[in-house]
Design an enzyme around this catalytic site. Structure first.
Site, short mmCIF file in Angstrom:
data_model
loop_
_atom_site.label_atom_id
_atom_site.label_comp_id
_atom_site.label_asym_id
_atom_site.label_seq_id
_atom_site.Cartn_x
_atom_site.Cartn_y
_atom_site.Cartn_z
N LYS A 11 0.82 -1.22 0.00
CA LYS A 11 0.00 0.00 0.00
C LYS A 11 0.86 1.27 0.00
O LYS A 11 2.06 1.22 0.25
CB LYS A 11 -0.93 -0.05 1.21
CG LYS A 11 -1.93 -1.21 1.15
CD LYS A 11 -2.95 -1.12 2.28
CE LYS A 11 -3.98 -2.24 2.18
NZ LYS A 11 -5.02 -2.12 3.24
N TYR A 51 -12.57 -1.83 -4.19
CA TYR A 51 -13.05 -1.97 -2.82
C TYR A 51 -14.57 -1.84 -2.73
O TYR A 51 -15.10 -1.57 -1.64
CB TYR A 51 -12.38 -0.94 -1.92
CG TYR A 51 -10.99 -1.31 -1.45
CD1 TYR A 51 -10.76 -2.45 -0.67
CD2 TYR A 51 -9.88 -0.53 -1.77
CE1 TYR A 51 -9.49 -2.79 -0.22
CE2 TYR A 51 -8.60 -0.86 -1.32
CZ TYR A 51 -8.41 -1.99 -0.55
OH TYR A 51 -7.16 -2.32 -0.11
N ASN A 114 -2.11 0.35 6.59
CA ASN A 114 -1.60 -0.89 7.19
C ASN A 114 -0.71 -1.70 6.26
O ASN A 114 -0.64 -2.94 6.36
CB ASN A 114 -2.76 -1.72 7.77
CG ASN A 114 -3.75 -2.16 6.73
OD1 ASN A 114 -3.62 -1.81 5.56
ND2 ASN A 114 -4.74 -2.92 7.14
N HIS A 117 -2.18 -5.45 1.55
CA HIS A 117 -3.48 -6.12 1.35
C HIS A 117 -3.24 -7.62 1.18
O HIS A 117 -2.21 -8.02 0.64
CB HIS A 117 -4.14 -5.56 0.08
CG HIS A 117 -5.34 -6.34 -0.36
ND1 HIS A 117 -6.60 -6.13 0.18
CD2 HIS A 117 -5.48 -7.34 -1.27
CE1 HIS A 117 -7.45 -6.97 -0.40
NE2 HIS A 117 -6.81 -7.71 -1.28
N GLU A 128 -9.58 -10.34 -7.67
CA GLU A 128 -8.65 -9.22 -7.44
C GLU A 128 -7.44 -9.31 -8.38
O GLU A 128 -6.99 -8.29 -8.91
CB GLU A 128 -8.22 -9.20 -5.98
CG GLU A 128 -9.38 -8.85 -5.06
CD GLU A 128 -9.06 -9.01 -3.58
OE1 GLU A 128 -9.97 -8.77 -2.76
OE2 GLU A 128 -7.92 -9.38 -3.23
N1 UDP Z 1 -9.73 -0.26 7.14
C1 UDP Z 1 -9.80 0.96 7.78
N2 UDP Z 1 -10.48 1.03 8.97
C2 UDP Z 1 -11.07 -0.06 9.54
C3 UDP Z 1 -11.00 -1.29 8.86
C4 UDP Z 1 -10.31 -1.36 7.68
O1 UDP Z 1 -9.27 1.95 7.30
O2 UDP Z 1 -11.68 0.05 10.62
C5 UDP Z 1 -8.99 -0.34 5.85
C6 UDP Z 1 -7.65 -1.04 5.99
O3 UDP Z 1 -6.73 -0.43 5.09
C7 UDP Z 1 -7.99 -2.45 5.58
C8 UDP Z 1 -9.00 -2.21 4.44
O4 UDP Z 1 -9.76 -1.10 4.91
O5 UDP Z 1 -6.85 -3.18 5.16
C9 UDP Z 1 -9.93 -3.35 4.13
O6 UDP Z 1 -10.57 -3.77 5.33
P1 UDP Z 1 -10.72 -5.31 5.68
O7 UDP Z 1 -11.70 -5.42 6.80
O8 UDP Z 1 -10.99 -6.09 4.44
O9 UDP Z 1 -9.27 -5.69 6.28
P2 UDP Z 1 -8.11 -6.62 5.67
O10 UDP Z 1 -8.76 -7.74 4.92
O11 UDP Z 1 -7.26 -5.72 4.79
O12 UDP Z 1 -7.33 -7.10 6.87
MG MG Z 2 -10.11 -7.66 3.35
#
Ligand code: UDP
Ligand code: MG
Length: 139
Positions: A11, A51, A114, A117, A128
């Site tokens: 990212k 997304y 974070n 992905h 994806e």
């Molecule tokens: N995200 C965020 N706030 C939250 C949860 C998720 O900004 O409370 C962002 C974060 O970058 C995350 C992405 O949205 O990686 C997609 O969320 P997901 O729940 O799919 O988490 P992941 O699968 O990436 O662990």
């Molecule tokens: Mg996810």
């Protein structure tokens, strides 16, 4: 049917902080093979489509702004049990909760920025990967 591929993006925060090399090294050490790799920057509209599944969530606007704010590295990876093993390698969404040694524990700034992905299912890994890459027939 289970497949042996997953999809990842390094990212914008991790790219901006020069973590591409160290993150790819961790991925390599964990025995994932790179099938396709692309350095690119996406518009709000394009990453918003990627997304779309999160459209109703409170963080969607912030996520789209953030993911279009700078370059990313999109990668298709191969390994047995790729989706689950990769989720383990990257750690929890919130880096404060990620296991020590995971990519998010090592490189992520916050729950939004974070670092990386990882697809959450074989089905989504395929969708994806196809979103970013075409003409993978010879792999
Ligand atoms: N995200 C965020 N706030 C939250 C949860 C998720 O900004 O409370 C962002 C974060 O970058 C995350 C992405 O949205 O990686 C997609 O969320 P997901 O729940 O799919 O988490 P992941 O699968 O990436 O662990
Ligand atoms: Mg996810």
């Amino acid at each position: 049917m289970a497949t042996n591929r997953t999809f990842t993006m390094i990212k914008p925060d991790a790219v901006a902080n020069n973590h591409i090399g160290p993150i790819l090294a961790k991925i390599n050490e964990a025995q994932f093979r790179i099938v396709a790799l692309k350095y690119t920057q996406l518009s709000r509209e394009t990453i918003g489509q990627f997304y779309a599944v999160h459209k109703e969530r409170s963080f969607y606007g912030e996520l789209v702004d953030y993911m279009s704010s700078g370059p990313i590295v999109a990668v298709i990876l191969e390994k047995d049990n790729a989706v689950a093993d990769f989720r383990k390698l990257i750690g929890a969404t919130d880096p404060a909760k990620a296991e020590p040694g995971t990519i998010r524990a090592l490189f992520a700034k916050s729950i939004a920025a974070n670092a990386i992905h990882g697809s959450d299912s074989d089905e989504n890994a395929k969708i994806e990967g196809n979103f970013f890459f075409s003409m993978l027939e010879r792999f």
